[in-house]
Design a protein around this motif. Structure first.
Motif, PDB file in Angstrom:
ATOM      1  N   GLY A  22      34.656  15.801  44.097  1.00  0.00           N
ATOM      2  CA  GLY A  22      34.055  17.070  44.613  1.00  0.00           C
ATOM      3  C   GLY A  22      35.164  17.958  44.893  1.00  0.00           C
ATOM      4  O   GLY A  22      34.955  19.264  44.806  1.00  0.00           O
ATOM      5  N   LEU A  23      36.387  17.676  45.771  1.00  0.00           N
ATOM      6  CA  LEU A  23      37.343  18.413  46.207  1.00  0.00           C
ATOM      7  C   LEU A  23      38.090  18.952  45.181  1.00  0.00           C
ATOM      8  O   LEU A  23      38.550  20.163  44.941  1.00  0.00           O
ATOM      9  N   ILE A  24      38.364  18.110  43.975  1.00  0.00           N
ATOM     10  CA  ILE A  24      38.823  18.643  42.739  1.00  0.00           C
ATOM     11  C   ILE A  24      37.975  19.781  42.168  1.00  0.00           C
ATOM     12  O   ILE A  24      38.580  20.763  41.718  1.00  0.00           O
ATOM     13  N   LEU A  25      36.901  19.738  42.104  1.00  0.00           N
ATOM     14  CA  LEU A  25      35.997  20.700  41.589  1.00  0.00           C
ATOM     15  C   LEU A  25      35.918  21.776  42.641  1.00  0.00           C
ATOM     16  O   LEU A  25      36.161  23.111  41.983  1.00  0.00           O
ATOM     17  N   ALA A  26      36.111  21.665  43.964  1.00  0.00           N
ATOM     18  CA  ALA A  26      36.424  22.904  44.744  1.00  0.00           C
ATOM     19  C   ALA A  26      37.773  23.792  44.417  1.00  0.00           C
ATOM     20  O   ALA A  26      37.878  24.812  44.518  1.00  0.00           O
ATOM     21  N   PHE A  62      39.646  29.484  39.833  1.00  0.00           N
ATOM     22  CA  PHE A  62      39.047  30.680  39.241  1.00  0.00           C
ATOM     23  C   PHE A  62      39.180  31.899  40.449  1.00  0.00           C
ATOM     24  O   PHE A  62      39.130  33.170  39.887  1.00  0.00           O
ATOM     25  N   LEU A  63      39.038  31.766  41.535  1.00  0.00           N
ATOM     26  CA  LEU A  63      39.121  32.909  42.792  1.00  0.00           C
ATOM     27  C   LEU A  63      40.502  33.441  42.466  1.00  0.00           C
ATOM     28  O   LEU A  63      40.486  34.843  42.632  1.00  0.00           O
ATOM     29  N   PHE A  64      41.556  32.804  42.285  1.00  0.00           N
ATOM     30  CA  PHE A  64      42.906  33.245  42.406  1.00  0.00           C
ATOM     31  C   PHE A  64      42.959  34.120  41.431  1.00  0.00           C
ATOM     32  O   PHE A  64      43.605  35.143  41.344  1.00  0.00           O
ATOM     33  N   GLY A  65      42.502  33.487  40.071  1.00  0.00           N
ATOM     34  CA  GLY A  65      42.740  34.362  38.636  1.00  0.00           C
ATOM     35  C   GLY A  65      42.111  35.735  38.630  1.00  0.00           C
ATOM     36  O   GLY A  65      42.353  36.905  38.364  1.00  0.00           O
ATOM     37  N   LYS A  66      40.858  35.524  39.597  1.00  0.00           N
ATOM     38  CA  LYS A  66      40.008  36.982  39.766  1.00  0.00           C
ATOM     39  C   LYS A  66      40.794  37.771  40.556  1.00  0.00           C
ATOM     40  O   LYS A  66      40.564  39.223  40.340  1.00  0.00           O
ATOM     41  N   LEU A  81      47.052  48.081  50.886  1.00  0.00           N
ATOM     42  CA  LEU A  81      46.110  46.985  50.098  1.00  0.00           C
ATOM     43  C   LEU A  81      46.531  46.177  49.050  1.00  0.00           C
ATOM     44  O   LEU A  81      46.082  44.760  49.202  1.00  0.00           O
ATOM     45  N   ILE A  82      47.751  46.374  48.743  1.00  0.00           N
ATOM     46  CA  ILE A  82      48.527  45.554  47.875  1.00  0.00           C
ATOM     47  C   ILE A  82      49.041  44.395  48.686  1.00  0.00           C
ATOM     48  O   ILE A  82      48.880  43.302  48.289  1.00  0.00           O
ATOM     49  N   MET A  83      49.612  44.476  49.792  1.00  0.00           N
ATOM     50  CA  MET A  83      50.028  43.590  50.731  1.00  0.00           C
ATOM     51  C   MET A  83      48.960  42.931  51.149  1.00  0.00           C
ATOM     52  O   MET A  83      49.016  41.164  51.036  1.00  0.00           O
ATOM     53  N   LEU A  84      47.611  43.247  51.504  1.00  0.00           N
ATOM     54  CA  LEU A  84      46.558  42.353  51.772  1.00  0.00           C
ATOM     55  C   LEU A  84      45.958  41.492  50.746  1.00  0.00           C
ATOM     56  O   LEU A  84      45.753  40.467  50.678  1.00  0.00           O
ATOM     57  N   ALA A  85      46.161  42.007  49.461  1.00  0.00           N
ATOM     58  CA  ALA A  85      45.603  41.282  48.163  1.00  0.00           C
ATOM     59  C   ALA A  85      46.810  40.199  47.944  1.00  0.00           C
ATOM     60  O   ALA A  85      46.194  39.198  47.769  1.00  0.00           O
ATOM     61  N   VAL A  86      48.008  40.455  48.105  1.00  0.00           N
ATOM     62  CA  VAL A  86      49.128  39.330  48.008  1.00  0.00           C
ATOM     63  C   VAL A  86      48.608  38.444  49.072  1.00  0.00           C
ATOM     64  O   VAL A  86      48.874  37.096  48.662  1.00  0.00           O
ATOM     65  N   LEU A  87      48.502  38.683  50.402  1.00  0.00           N
ATOM     66  CA  LEU A  87      48.341  37.745  51.390  1.00  0.00           C
ATOM     67  C   LEU A  87      47.110  36.786  51.024  1.00  0.00           C
ATOM     68  O   LEU A  87      46.940  35.601  51.291  1.00  0.00           O
ATOM     69  N   GLY A  88      46.145  37.690  50.558  1.00  0.00           N
ATOM     70  CA  GLY A  88      44.578  36.771  49.918  1.00  0.00           C
ATOM     71  C   GLY A  88      45.090  35.641  48.759  1.00  0.00           C
ATOM     72  O   GLY A  88      44.651  34.732  49.013  1.00  0.00           O
ATOM     73  N   LEU A  89      45.979  36.219  47.849  1.00  0.00           N
ATOM     74  CA  LEU A  89      46.403  35.208  46.948  1.00  0.00           C
ATOM     75  C   LEU A  89      47.231  34.132  47.399  1.00  0.00           C
ATOM     76  O   LEU A  89      47.203  33.035  47.057  1.00  0.00           O
ATOM     77  N   ILE A  90      48.178  34.237  48.555  1.00  0.00           N
ATOM     78  CA  ILE A  90      48.951  33.214  49.220  1.00  0.00           C
ATOM     79  C   ILE A  90      47.728  32.610  49.936  1.00  0.00           C
ATOM     80  O   ILE A  90      48.012  31.125  49.922  1.00  0.00           O
ATOM     81  N   ASP A  91      46.832  33.137  50.480  1.00  0.00           N
ATOM     82  CA  ASP A  91      45.995  32.198  51.448  1.00  0.00           C
ATOM     83  C   ASP A  91      45.190  31.328  50.428  1.00  0.00           C
ATOM     84  O   ASP A  91      45.026  29.829  50.795  1.00  0.00           O
ATOM     85  N   VAL A  92      44.768  31.746  49.226  1.00  0.00           N
ATOM     86  CA  VAL A  92      44.142  30.657  48.296  1.00  0.00           C
ATOM     87  C   VAL A  92      45.248  29.563  48.039  1.00  0.00           C
ATOM     88  O   VAL A  92      44.757  28.477  47.604  1.00  0.00           O
ATOM     89  N   VAL A  93      46.492  30.021  47.544  1.00  0.00           N
ATOM     90  CA  VAL A  93      47.384  28.898  47.143  1.00  0.00           C
ATOM     91  C   VAL A  93      47.633  27.797  48.282  1.00  0.00           C
ATOM     92  O   VAL A  93      47.614  26.695  47.859  1.00  0.00           O
ATOM     93  N   MET A  94      47.550  28.197  49.765  1.00  0.00           N
ATOM     94  CA  MET A  94      47.707  27.486  50.619  1.00  0.00           C
ATOM     95  C   MET A  94      46.604  26.399  50.755  1.00  0.00           C
ATOM     96  O   MET A  94      46.849  25.459  51.197  1.00  0.00           O
ATOM     97  N   ILE A  95      45.557  27.267  50.405  1.00  0.00           N
ATOM     98  CA  ILE A  95      44.021  26.294  50.738  1.00  0.00           C
ATOM     99  C   ILE A  95      44.281  25.102  49.514  1.00  0.00           C
ATOM    100  O   ILE A  95      43.840  24.039  49.653  1.00  0.00           O
TER     101      ILE A  95
END
Length: 183
Positions: A27-31, A37-41, A57-71
């Motif tokens: 299930g975690l692999i599916l998560a 998918f979220l990262f790609g979007k 806004l670019i910095m916030l978007a990049v931080l959002g990408l970093i957040d997804v990678v860290m999770i």
């Protein structure tokens, strides 16, 4: 009893129950697939809208990408480390892609690594809050002074918890490595 002696039926059942965790790791692999998918979007949105976005806004978007990678990294640690520690060996010895940390993973090491990953994720969220804090009090702002304060307090609790976990782990490892002084 020798190490090759058969287990009693109850012992066999209890030992086999570790396999009940397999669906959880799957299930975690599916998560993780959802996070890919979220990262790609989010990356597509950043690339597509970069010319209209401000630097903030670019910095916030990049931080959002970093957040997804860290999770996602946290998910990998839980999936690989948890499976290896609690279910079965992966048999990755001498595999060129075996993560360095996996060779000495145990429940204690995994807890410390997870705590550090959670602090990293919390740091990204807090940094995003501090960057967006200019909207504090503005009409429609998602931030309040109390919200920012609580976010900071929770982050500090994460840090203190990680220090406590690491300190306890150090105490436990030191007590196991010291030779006995009793005769």
């Amino acid at each position: 009893m020798s190490s090759n002696a058969p287990l009693s039926p109850l012992s066999s059942l209890i030992f086999a129950s570790r396999w009940l965790q397999l669906p959880l790791y799957l299930g975690l692999i599916l998560a993780q697939c959802v996070y890919v998918f979220l990262f790609g979007k989010e990356l597509w949105h950043l690339i597509h809208s970069a010319t209209e976005m401000t630097e903030q806004l670019i910095m916030l978007a990049v931080l959002g990408l970093i957040d997804v990678v860290m999770i996602s990294n946290l998910l990998v640690m839980v999936i690989v480390g948890g499976y290896e520690t609690f279910v079965s060996r992966l048999g990755l010895h001498n595999h060129p892609d075996q993560p360095e940390w996996l060779s000495h993973v145990n429940a204690s090491v995994l807890k410390v690594k997870l705590a550090m990953a959670i602090i990293g994720i919390s740091s990204i969220h807090l940094l995003k809050t501090f960057i967006e804090i200019g909207t504090l009090g503005a009409e429609g702002s998602k931030y309040t002074e109390a919200g920012v304060l609580w976010q900071t307090i929770i982050h500090c609790v994460f840090i203190l918890s990680a220090i406590g976990i690491a300190w306890t782990d150090k105490l436990m490892s030191n007590s196991h490595s010291k030779p006995s002084t009793t005769h």
